[in-house]
Design a protein around this motif. Structure first.
Motif, mmCIF file in Angstrom:
data_model
loop_
_atom_site.group_PDB
_atom_site.id
_atom_site.type_symbol
_atom_site.label_atom_id
_atom_site.label_comp_id
_atom_site.label_asym_id
_atom_site.label_seq_id
_atom_site.Cartn_x
_atom_site.Cartn_y
_atom_site.Cartn_z
ATOM 1 N N MET A 39 1.258 -1.696 -0.219
ATOM 2 C CA MET A 39 -0.061 -0.054 0.262
ATOM 3 C C MET A 39 0.805 1.253 -0.102
ATOM 4 O O MET A 39 0.783 1.663 -0.855
ATOM 5 N N TYR A 40 1.877 1.164 0.468
ATOM 6 C CA TYR A 40 2.689 2.735 1.306
ATOM 7 C C TYR A 40 3.686 2.777 -0.681
ATOM 8 O O TYR A 40 3.441 3.942 -0.003
ATOM 9 N N VAL A 41 3.882 1.343 -0.942
ATOM 10 C CA VAL A 41 4.732 1.778 -2.283
ATOM 11 C C VAL A 41 4.319 2.024 -2.793
ATOM 12 O O VAL A 41 4.990 3.642 -3.492
ATOM 13 N N VAL A 42 2.802 1.942 -3.203
ATOM 14 C CA VAL A 42 1.866 2.368 -3.921
ATOM 15 C C VAL A 42 1.146 3.327 -4.303
ATOM 16 O O VAL A 42 1.607 4.117 -4.918
ATOM 17 N N LEU A 43 0.897 4.266 -3.195
ATOM 18 C CA LEU A 43 0.906 5.212 -2.673
ATOM 19 C C LEU A 43 2.358 6.206 -3.220
ATOM 20 O O LEU A 43 1.457 7.639 -3.212
ATOM 21 N N PHE A 44 3.024 5.463 -2.623
ATOM 22 C CA PHE A 44 4.297 6.874 -2.806
ATOM 23 C C PHE A 44 4.810 7.272 -4.007
ATOM 24 O O PHE A 44 4.935 8.970 -4.317
ATOM 25 N N ILE A 45 3.413 6.370 -4.816
ATOM 26 C CA ILE A 45 4.435 6.312 -6.707
ATOM 27 C C ILE A 45 3.885 7.198 -7.159
ATOM 28 O O ILE A 45 3.987 8.362 -7.675
ATOM 29 N N GLY A 46 2.633 7.096 -6.683
ATOM 30 C CA GLY A 46 1.294 8.170 -7.029
ATOM 31 C C GLY A 46 1.358 9.428 -6.319
ATOM 32 O O GLY A 46 0.789 10.243 -7.160
ATOM 33 N N LEU A 47 1.797 9.672 -5.251
ATOM 34 C CA LEU A 47 2.056 11.146 -4.487
ATOM 35 C C LEU A 47 3.270 11.955 -5.579
ATOM 36 O O LEU A 47 3.267 12.827 -5.528
ATOM 37 N N ILE A 48 4.742 10.591 -5.929
ATOM 38 C CA ILE A 48 5.980 11.268 -6.963
ATOM 39 C C ILE A 48 4.590 12.232 -7.495
ATOM 40 O O ILE A 48 5.231 12.991 -8.983
#
Lengths: 84, 84
Positions: A39-48
């Motif tokens: 979740m946090y890896v995919v979220l981080f990609i999305g935020l970038i």
């Protein structure tokens, strides 16, 4: 400022601030077993990607909200890796 | 479609899809002790406000992304209350 834009700002504040109690809980309890790393890896990609979008559109609200959420998500990723 | 708008769509897909592995993990492991209830409550309020913002601006992307994330967040809230 229009009421709807104030609603947008409160919305952005909520979806960013939401991660503060999660970071606090993980820091205090030193336990992240139930947290999904994916979740946090995919979220981080999305935020970038949101950040790139915000910079292109010169939207301070998008830039600010995603930078702050990004920092909180990095802390969660670090805690997840540390306490796995 | 402009490249930057495609980046925005991928960004929205990531920040929405990110919650799927968390819901899956919570459903599978029946454990949500490390999940912050406050996070998901504040997040849900933010998503409702984003939905109002999206409906006002007739933005299908904002409406869709926040509706889907909202459903995933409701499932997390239900699992958190069930397995507390």
């Amino acid at each position: 400022m229009q009421t709807i834009e104030i609603i947008g700002l409160i919305a952005a504040t909520c979806t960013t601030a939401a991660f503060v109690p999660q970071v606090y809980k993980a820091l205090k309890e030193k336990s992240t077993a139930d947290i999904s790393l994916t979740m946090y890896v995919v979220l981080f990609i999305g935020l970038i990607l949101w950040l790139i979008y915000g910079i292109y559109h010169e939207s301070l609200a998008i830039i600010l909200a995603n930078t702050i959420t990004g920092v909180l998500v990095i802390i969660m990723l670090a805690l997840k890796i540390k306490h796995k």
